[in-house]
Design a protein around this motif. Sequence first.
Motif, mmCIF file in Angstrom:
data_model
loop_
_atom_site.group_PDB
_atom_site.id
_atom_site.type_symbol
_atom_site.label_atom_id
_atom_site.label_comp_id
_atom_site.label_asym_id
_atom_site.label_seq_id
_atom_site.Cartn_x
_atom_site.Cartn_y
_atom_site.Cartn_z
ATOM 1 N N LYS A 286 0.707 -1.256 0.055
ATOM 2 C CA LYS A 286 0.065 0.035 0.026
ATOM 3 C C LYS A 286 0.906 1.175 0.060
ATOM 4 O O LYS A 286 0.197 2.257 -0.526
ATOM 5 C CB LYS A 286 -0.957 0.055 1.236
ATOM 6 C CG LYS A 286 -1.951 -0.931 1.015
ATOM 7 C CD LYS A 286 -2.914 -1.098 2.301
ATOM 8 C CE LYS A 286 -4.038 -1.947 2.396
ATOM 9 N NZ LYS A 286 -4.853 -2.246 3.453
ATOM 10 N N GLN A 287 2.055 1.167 0.424
ATOM 11 C CA GLN A 287 2.801 2.491 0.681
ATOM 12 C C GLN A 287 3.648 2.546 -0.654
ATOM 13 O O GLN A 287 4.163 3.643 -1.061
ATOM 14 C CB GLN A 287 3.913 2.166 1.581
ATOM 15 C CG GLN A 287 3.557 1.914 2.862
ATOM 16 C CD GLN A 287 4.493 1.628 3.783
ATOM 17 O OE1 GLN A 287 5.839 1.906 3.575
ATOM 18 N NE2 GLN A 287 4.540 1.155 5.048
ATOM 19 N N SER A 290 3.219 6.233 -2.717
ATOM 20 C CA SER A 290 4.322 7.182 -2.047
ATOM 21 C C SER A 290 5.913 6.929 -2.426
ATOM 22 O O SER A 290 6.557 7.896 -2.292
ATOM 23 C CB SER A 290 4.340 7.204 -0.501
ATOM 24 O OG SER A 290 4.887 5.704 0.000
ATOM 25 N N GLY A 310 1.063 9.312 -4.163
ATOM 26 C CA GLY A 310 0.447 9.392 -2.747
ATOM 27 C C GLY A 310 1.278 9.715 -1.871
ATOM 28 O O GLY A 310 2.480 9.996 -1.962
ATOM 29 N N LYS A 313 1.036 9.740 5.954
ATOM 30 C CA LYS A 313 0.951 10.855 7.223
ATOM 31 C C LYS A 313 0.666 9.624 8.365
ATOM 32 O O LYS A 313 0.300 8.799 8.374
ATOM 33 C CB LYS A 313 -0.610 11.428 6.986
ATOM 34 C CG LYS A 313 -0.499 12.383 6.020
ATOM 35 C CD LYS A 313 -1.671 13.346 5.893
ATOM 36 C CE LYS A 313 -1.706 14.280 4.885
ATOM 37 N NZ LYS A 313 -2.723 15.265 4.717
ATOM 38 N N ASN A 315 -1.048 9.506 12.278
ATOM 39 C CA ASN A 315 -1.999 10.286 13.117
ATOM 40 C C ASN A 315 -1.313 10.295 14.630
ATOM 41 O O ASN A 315 -0.125 9.966 14.824
ATOM 42 C CB ASN A 315 -3.171 9.280 13.131
ATOM 43 C CG ASN A 315 -3.044 7.804 13.619
ATOM 44 O OD1 ASN A 315 -2.107 7.592 14.127
ATOM 45 N ND2 ASN A 315 -4.058 7.077 13.438
ATOM 46 N N LYS A 321 -1.192 6.587 7.761
ATOM 47 C CA LYS A 321 -2.600 6.810 6.921
ATOM 48 C C LYS A 321 -2.030 7.288 5.540
ATOM 49 O O LYS A 321 -1.163 7.854 5.217
ATOM 50 C CB LYS A 321 -3.444 7.850 7.675
ATOM 51 C CG LYS A 321 -3.806 7.625 8.963
ATOM 52 C CD LYS A 321 -4.749 6.425 8.996
ATOM 53 C CE LYS A 321 -5.511 6.165 10.318
ATOM 54 N NZ LYS A 321 -6.407 5.164 10.420
ATOM 55 N N TYR A 322 -2.959 6.756 4.597
ATOM 56 C CA TYR A 322 -2.607 6.791 3.257
ATOM 57 C C TYR A 322 -3.566 8.040 2.779
ATOM 58 O O TYR A 322 -4.548 7.935 2.827
ATOM 59 C CB TYR A 322 -2.707 5.599 2.460
ATOM 60 C CG TYR A 322 -2.024 4.478 2.945
ATOM 61 C CD1 TYR A 322 -0.723 4.168 2.593
ATOM 62 C CD2 TYR A 322 -2.611 3.529 3.660
ATOM 63 C CE1 TYR A 322 -0.186 3.257 3.202
ATOM 64 C CE2 TYR A 322 -2.143 2.482 4.323
ATOM 65 C CZ TYR A 322 -0.777 2.257 4.001
ATOM 66 O OH TYR A 322 0.058 1.230 4.478
ATOM 67 N N ALA A 323 -2.946 8.921 1.867
ATOM 68 C CA ALA A 323 -3.596 9.984 1.312
ATOM 69 C C ALA A 323 -3.175 10.376 0.091
ATOM 70 O O ALA A 323 -2.093 9.923 -0.427
ATOM 71 C CB ALA A 323 -3.532 11.308 2.483
ATOM 72 N N LEU A 324 -4.148 11.017 -0.525
ATOM 73 C CA LEU A 324 -3.599 11.473 -2.032
ATOM 74 C C LEU A 324 -3.094 13.066 -2.053
ATOM 75 O O LEU A 324 -3.589 13.846 -1.070
ATOM 76 C CB LEU A 324 -4.845 11.644 -3.025
ATOM 77 C CG LEU A 324 -5.370 10.247 -3.067
ATOM 78 C CD1 LEU A 324 -6.675 10.346 -3.798
ATOM 79 C CD2 LEU A 324 -4.540 9.365 -3.844
ATOM 80 N N PRO A 325 -2.106 13.423 -2.897
ATOM 81 C CA PRO A 325 -1.567 14.734 -2.772
ATOM 82 C C PRO A 325 -2.408 15.711 -3.556
ATOM 83 O O PRO A 325 -3.217 15.343 -4.318
ATOM 84 C CB PRO A 325 -0.162 14.768 -3.385
ATOM 85 C CG PRO A 325 -0.626 13.276 -4.237
ATOM 86 C CD PRO A 325 -1.394 12.447 -3.694
ATOM 87 N N THR A 326 -2.417 17.065 -3.230
ATOM 88 C CA THR A 326 -3.009 17.909 -4.185
ATOM 89 C C THR A 326 -2.055 18.363 -5.411
ATOM 90 O O THR A 326 -0.849 18.434 -5.146
ATOM 91 C CB THR A 326 -3.304 19.131 -3.373
ATOM 92 O OG1 THR A 326 -2.378 19.658 -2.606
ATOM 93 C CG2 THR A 326 -4.381 18.567 -2.336
#
Length: 538
Positions: A286-287, A290, A310, A313, A315, A321-326
């Motif tokens: 999943k990483q 990134s 990706g 982050k 917490n 936590k996996y997030a999408l960049p802007t």
Amino acid sequence: MRSVYIITSKFQTKTEVIYVTKSPKIPYYEKVYNKKKNMSVEQETNRQQIEEGLAKVETKGHVFYNPVQEFNRDLSSSVLSAFVNEVREHGDTTVYQAGVPYEKGISILEALSATGLRSIRYAKEIPGVKNIIANDLSEVAVQDINHNIELNNVGNIVTSSHSDATMLMYQHRKEQFDVIDLDPYGCPSIFLDSAVQAVKNGGLLLVTATDMAVLAGNSPETCYVKYGAISLRIKCCHEVAVRILLQCIESHANRYSRYIEPILCISVDFYIRVFVRVYTGAQKCKQTTSKLSHVYHCTGCDSFVLQPLGILKRNAANQIKYALPTGPPVEKICQHCGNSFHIGGPIWSDPLHSPDFVRKLINSVSTTLGTYKRIKGILTVILEELVDVPLYYTLERLAMSIKVETPSMVSFRSALLNAGYRVSYSHMNKTSIKTDAAAKVVWDIMRCWEKLHPASEKMKTDNIIASKILAQIPEKEYSFQVHPKATPASKQQGLLRYQANPLPFWGPGCRSKAMIHGDQNTSKKRKNQGKRKRECSS
């Protein structure tokens, strides 16, 4: 009218290419068989002798061999020796010797073996080997492999295999190998799906790619077809090529809940070579987003900006936590020169090397290797590289963009170091600038340099890119006073860092081939020599 047929493989690239004459009565494969059956003893035994490392091989001249890739084979042998020491079980005090099979040793597959030279060298030079399979699709190549195994007395370790490489690896998805070596002619992507399944958890995958024109941006659409990424014509194209290959391997591995960890990746001569360990772990996969990025490349000044696919982050409980960049990370036009951007990738944007492994490798490389000096020099430069900084600038391109005298490497590196930024060479280019400074800082340094060494007004007026870059005022003045760390240790020690090319046999060469009716083909070439000139004179 006679025709020519080529016997080759859709799946294999190191293979036998045979020219035969078409006949309406006798099938072409029977002609090949009859020609081989009637081959004289003198033709059969007329072999070319090759000595490299501890191996001595003979070939009838039909299979692929490139002497320039001795560096490739020397480095691979050294990496595998270091790998064996790294994967030894804790507490294992066995003194391993080369040339002796060990039940607890590593298993190796050379999927495209040709003469068998590489496999035989592995058997005679790497301590702690259990068994090696030297495979090739070409029957002629396998005959050479068997002959060379007997010649070198390594039959207790090396076994030949006459099989399609992909099918052989698919058949070993359960009985996996510790090491798989892929060194095809051209693109390796067709072998990757089977290779990532046939290597053990924590095993080593060695991959070579020689189709540098595709990977370096000459044909982005072809690169996407073969590797699933868009290549760019950029000064750091060789590093982009390495990173495209890595993302391709990672993509294949992810499909089976596996991921890669590069320990050493190089671009030398006419090819790239990567050494990656393959692990199993769905959570780790999943990483991957990134570790991959798109590249925004300015078509004017050659600046670049990376956009990760990706981000990770943590917490309050320190959980990932996996997030999408802007995005996008750039304006519509380049802030430095006003030109537009090309978008390439995705490329691997994580480190290319494991510094710990490279350090061990430098200390363990045998001084008896034919390319020892070059190996030590390149590895030392690699150890000095900034592993967390993808891609690089080149000094001459920076100077050319603003039509100014090229600064010395020491001066430019000093300006970055004096400003508090990190800088290093890349082993891929002798004028490379790999730095964690933003593109704005790099151009500000060039603007300061231009003040000290002004470009002519005509040059600035005639060149839109130069005039736009130089029209901006630097945010601060940068000092070009020589910094004590501006000259790296590899240069101070006088190591062989960048070998001049081309050398004899430089380049990937032609596909291996065995020619039947070769004299007829040669006479046709001779007959056609000067044909156009003769026609014009008549």
